[in-house]
Design a protein around this motif. Structure first.
Motif, PDB file in Angstrom:
ATOM      1  N   HIS A 148       0.847  -1.197   0.000  1.00  0.00           N
ATOM      2  CA  HIS A 148       0.000   0.000   0.000  1.00  0.00           C
ATOM      3  C   HIS A 148       0.883   1.247   0.000  1.00  0.00           C
ATOM      4  O   HIS A 148       2.085   1.185   0.206  1.00  0.00           O
ATOM      5  CB  HIS A 148      -0.983   0.007   1.185  1.00  0.00           C
ATOM      6  N   CYS A 167       5.612   6.132   4.892  1.00  0.00           N
ATOM      7  CA  CYS A 167       4.497   5.402   4.264  1.00  0.00           C
ATOM      8  C   CYS A 167       3.968   6.130   3.024  1.00  0.00           C
ATOM      9  O   CYS A 167       3.173   5.573   2.267  1.00  0.00           O
ATOM     10  CB  CYS A 167       3.357   5.202   5.260  1.00  0.00           C
ATOM     11  N   HIS A 173       4.937   0.190  -0.341  1.00  0.00           N
ATOM     12  CA  HIS A 173       5.701  -0.798   0.429  1.00  0.00           C
ATOM     13  C   HIS A 173       4.738  -1.891   0.865  1.00  0.00           C
ATOM     14  O   HIS A 173       3.522  -1.712   0.831  1.00  0.00           O
ATOM     15  CB  HIS A 173       6.367  -0.140   1.644  1.00  0.00           C
ATOM     16  N   HIS A 175       3.415  -5.296   3.470  1.00  0.00           N
ATOM     17  CA  HIS A 175       3.321  -5.826   4.839  1.00  0.00           C
ATOM     18  C   HIS A 175       2.864  -7.280   4.778  1.00  0.00           C
ATOM     19  O   HIS A 175       2.134  -7.679   3.855  1.00  0.00           O
ATOM     20  CB  HIS A 175       2.281  -5.055   5.662  1.00  0.00           C
TER      21      HIS A 175
HETATM   22 NI    NI Z   1       2.537   0.491   5.636  1.00  0.00          NI
END
Ligand code: NI
Length: 276
Positions: A148, A167, A173, A175
């Motif tokens: 995201h 972010c 990036h 997760h």
């Molecule tokens: Ni993030």
């Protein structure tokens, strides 16, 4: 000052999920998440939560006595046992994890000031019981990986950095998300279940895991074209996706917990009476 303390104990046991009235039939139709393997073992983790006032020794309860009570009344009896036959309660209602949690409460309540029983049959499935007749909850933990980027298109990159920090970096990036979905309902006295765990798992897989896994959330999930996919917003959306289908299974979606990293997570209490 009131406090809640907890004590963990472990035991291993085997069980099967056959209806008691079919016990002696040659063919035993079984049900549940491991229905292909009617008899199987679990390494259970039992967490007993106790509530009360702090006494003059600075304790709610003496942990040494708590440990001995849990071992004597519960774990020493259940360890290495065949659950369906160990206690008479399971002649009536099979020892599903939620029913086992309920029966453990019944057996401990006259000995300890119980607040909650949490019983893990694995690190991915557990039940909770709070002493409310047949009401219990079960939680299933699942996983997905997704990328995201947190940014508001109308703002400059500098303004986005000021809000979202790293972010907001342009390429996004990823997760490894951990998702815990808790459903709450009444234990069926015949099956011992609040819900068919296989159906619940399939629903989570179909509605969330399969569509979300290995996606770029901002682009691949239409909902996030207009909504910033923060961990909070993703959890809210998962609640929306699951609420009605879980209700259709005959239970209520109690809670969604989404862990973005081991340090960041968000919990949504989805029942209207308990929402925050
Ligand atoms: Ni993030």
């Amino acid at each position: 000052m009131k406090c809640i303390i907890n004590r963990q104990e472990k035991f291993s046991a085997i069980r099967h999920y056959c209806l008691p009235e079919l016990e002696n039939k040659e063919v035993q139709p079984c049900f549940g998440i491991n229905s292909d393997f009617p008899v199987w073992g679990n390494n259970y983790l039992l967490i007993v939560f106790l509530g009360g006032e702090l006494g003059s020794y600075g304790m709610v309860q003496n942990f040494s006595k708590v440990k001995k009570t849990i071992q004597k009344e519960i774990t020493n009896q259940l360890h290495n046992s065949y659950l369906n036959q160990i206690w008479p309660e399971f002649q009536q209602t099979p020892p599903t994890t939620e029913n086992l949690a309920r029966v453990i409460w019944q057996r401990l309540k006259s000995h300890l000031p119980l607040f909650k029983i949490q019983l893990f049959e694995s690190s991915e499935i557990w039940a909770e019981y709070l002493g409310l007749n047949m009401e219990a909850s079960v939680t299933i933990k699942s996983y997905f990986c997704a990328a995201h980027r947190l940014f508001i298109p109308e703002l400059t990159q500098e303004e986005n950095y000021a809000i979202y920090g790293k972010c907001a970096r342009p390429s996004g990036h990823g997760h490894n998300y951990h998702l815990e979905v808790s459903a709450i309902g009444k234990i069926d006295p015949r099956t011992g279940q609040i819900v068919d765990l296989t159906a619940l798992q399939q629903l989570i897989d179909t509605k969330v895991i399969e569509p979300f896994d290995h996606t770029f959330l901002n682009i691949d999930i239409p909902y996030f074209a207009k909504v910033i996919p923060t961990v909070e917003n993703i959890a809210v959306y998962i609640c929306q996706l699951l609420q009605q289908p879980i209700s259709d299974l005959g239970v209520e979606l109690e809670k969604v917990k989404l862990m973005e990293t081991p340090k960041n997570s968000c919990e949504i209490y989805c029942r209207s009476s308990r929402s925050i």
